[in-house]
Design a protein around this motif. Structure first.
Motif, short mmCIF file in Angstrom:
data_model
loop_
_atom_site.label_atom_id
_atom_site.label_comp_id
_atom_site.label_asym_id
_atom_site.label_seq_id
_atom_site.Cartn_x
_atom_site.Cartn_y
_atom_site.Cartn_z
N ILE A 69 0.84 -1.18 0.00
CA ILE A 69 0.00 0.00 0.00
C ILE A 69 0.89 1.24 0.00
CG2 ILE A 69 -0.21 0.11 2.53
CD1 ILE A 69 -3.15 1.00 2.07
N SER A 70 0.45 2.26 -0.72
CA SER A 70 1.18 3.52 -0.75
C SER A 70 0.19 4.66 -0.91
CB SER A 70 2.19 3.53 -1.91
OG SER A 70 1.53 3.40 -3.16
N ARG A 71 0.62 5.86 -0.60
CA ARG A 71 -0.29 7.01 -0.74
C ARG A 71 0.49 8.24 -1.17
NH1 ARG A 71 -2.82 8.36 5.08
NH2 ARG A 71 -3.37 10.37 4.12
N ASP A 72 -0.23 9.14 -1.79
CA ASP A 72 0.33 10.43 -2.18
C ASP A 72 -0.50 11.49 -1.47
OD1 ASP A 72 0.94 12.85 -3.41
OD2 ASP A 72 1.29 11.91 -5.34
N ASN A 73 0.07 12.10 -0.45
CA ASN A 73 -0.69 13.05 0.36
C ASN A 73 -0.99 14.35 -0.40
OD1 ASN A 73 -0.77 11.33 2.59
ND2 ASN A 73 1.16 12.13 3.41
N THR A 74 -0.19 14.67 -1.40
CA THR A 74 -0.47 15.89 -2.17
C THR A 74 -1.63 15.68 -3.13
OG1 THR A 74 1.12 15.32 -3.89
CG2 THR A 74 1.93 16.57 -2.02
N GLU A 75 -1.85 14.44 -3.54
CA GLU A 75 -2.93 14.12 -4.48
C GLU A 75 -4.14 13.48 -3.80
OE1 GLU A 75 -2.99 14.82 -7.72
OE2 GLU A 75 -0.97 15.68 -7.78
N ASN A 76 -4.03 13.23 -2.51
CA ASN A 76 -5.10 12.54 -1.77
C ASN A 76 -5.46 11.20 -2.41
OD1 ASN A 76 -5.25 14.61 0.11
ND2 ASN A 76 -6.89 15.68 -0.97
N THR A 77 -4.44 10.45 -2.75
CA THR A 77 -4.66 9.15 -3.38
C THR A 77 -3.98 8.03 -2.59
OG1 THR A 77 -2.72 9.47 -4.80
CG2 THR A 77 -4.86 10.09 -5.72
N VAL A 78 -4.53 6.85 -2.73
CA VAL A 78 -3.95 5.66 -2.13
C VAL A 78 -3.96 4.56 -3.19
CG1 VAL A 78 -6.15 4.84 -1.18
CG2 VAL A 78 -3.99 4.09 -0.15
N HIS A 79 -2.90 3.75 -3.16
CA HIS A 79 -2.76 2.69 -4.14
C HIS A 79 -2.51 1.37 -3.44
CE1 HIS A 79 -2.31 5.94 -7.05
NE2 HIS A 79 -1.43 6.48 -6.22
N LEU A 80 -2.92 0.30 -4.09
CA LEU A 80 -2.65 -1.04 -3.58
C LEU A 80 -2.07 -1.86 -4.72
CD1 LEU A 80 -2.92 -2.88 -1.05
CD2 LEU A 80 -5.05 -3.73 -2.07
N GLN A 81 -0.80 -2.16 -4.64
CA GLN A 81 -0.15 -3.03 -5.61
C GLN A 81 -0.30 -4.46 -5.14
OE1 GLN A 81 1.34 -2.24 -8.62
NE2 GLN A 81 1.46 -4.47 -8.89
N MET A 82 -0.97 -5.27 -5.94
CA MET A 82 -1.25 -6.65 -5.57
C MET A 82 -0.48 -7.57 -6.49
SD MET A 82 -5.34 -6.40 -4.82
CE MET A 82 -5.78 -6.10 -6.51
N ASN A 83 0.48 -8.27 -5.94
CA ASN A 83 1.30 -9.21 -6.70
C ASN A 83 1.03 -10.62 -6.23
OD1 ASN A 83 2.53 -7.01 -8.02
ND2 ASN A 83 4.14 -6.89 -6.46
N SER A 84 1.45 -11.58 -7.04
CA SER A 84 1.29 -13.00 -6.69
C SER A 84 -0.14 -13.29 -6.27
CB SER A 84 2.27 -13.39 -5.58
OG SER A 84 3.60 -13.14 -5.96
N LEU A 85 -1.07 -12.83 -7.05
CA LEU A 85 -2.48 -12.98 -6.71
C LEU A 85 -2.89 -14.44 -6.63
CD1 LEU A 85 -3.92 -10.05 -8.81
CD2 LEU A 85 -4.27 -10.36 -6.36
N LYS A 86 -3.78 -14.72 -5.70
CA LYS A 86 -4.32 -16.06 -5.49
C LYS A 86 -5.83 -16.02 -5.73
CE LYS A 86 -0.94 -16.92 -1.81
NZ LYS A 86 -0.77 -17.32 -0.38
N PRO A 87 -6.42 -17.15 -6.08
CA PRO A 87 -7.88 -17.17 -6.26
C PRO A 87 -8.64 -16.66 -5.04
CG PRO A 87 -6.93 -19.14 -7.17
CD PRO A 87 -5.81 -18.41 -6.48
N GLU A 88 -8.11 -16.90 -3.85
CA GLU A 88 -8.79 -16.43 -2.64
C GLU A 88 -8.70 -14.93 -2.43
OE1 GLU A 88 -6.48 -18.86 -2.87
OE2 GLU A 88 -5.14 -18.86 -1.12
N ASP A 89 -7.93 -14.23 -3.27
CA ASP A 89 -7.91 -12.77 -3.20
C ASP A 89 -9.10 -12.15 -3.94
OD1 ASP A 89 -4.36 -12.89 -3.67
OD2 ASP A 89 -5.45 -12.52 -1.79
#
Length: 122
Positions: A69-89
């Protein structure tokens, strides 16, 4: 009011990656936490990852080492980079934020996005 607009959901193969983004807009005089929850049909909404304004993070055990998870406080944004995804995700992922909505009052209010579907094929 505050709106949280999510993007980036979709279909990925198991082992693949997706990146979710969420942008906050509206009456914002400060954002405390930003994060992601997920919920499947008939299940409770659960925390995936959350990040404080100063950058400290917390992850669900099931995603540690795979999601970032990461965020940009100047842009009021948050990101979620999801790697190695599993079916249960596979779930509907919801953006979450606690926001100060008045300049003269420190009370934080909770806001949720509409949700974005993540599907993982095995």
């Amino acid at each position: 009011q505050v709106q949280l607009m999510e993007s980036g959901g979709g279909l990925a193969q198991a082992g693949g990656s997706l990146r979710l983004s969420c942008a906050a807009s509206g009456s914002i005089f400060g954002i405390n936490a930003m994060g992601w929850y997920r919920q499947g049909t008939g299940t409770e909404r659960e925390l995936v990852a959350i990040i404080a304004s100063a950058g400290s993070t917390r992850y669900a055990d099931s995603v540690k080492g795979r999601f970032t998870i990461s965020r940009d406080n100047t842009e009021n944004t948050v990101h979620l980079q999801m790697n190695s995804l599993k079916p249960e995700d596979a779930d509907v992922y919801y953006c979450y934020s606690t926001v100060k909505t008045r300049p003269d009052y420190d009370l934080l209010r909770e806001f949720w996005g509409q949700g974005t579907q993540v599907t993982v094929s095995s």
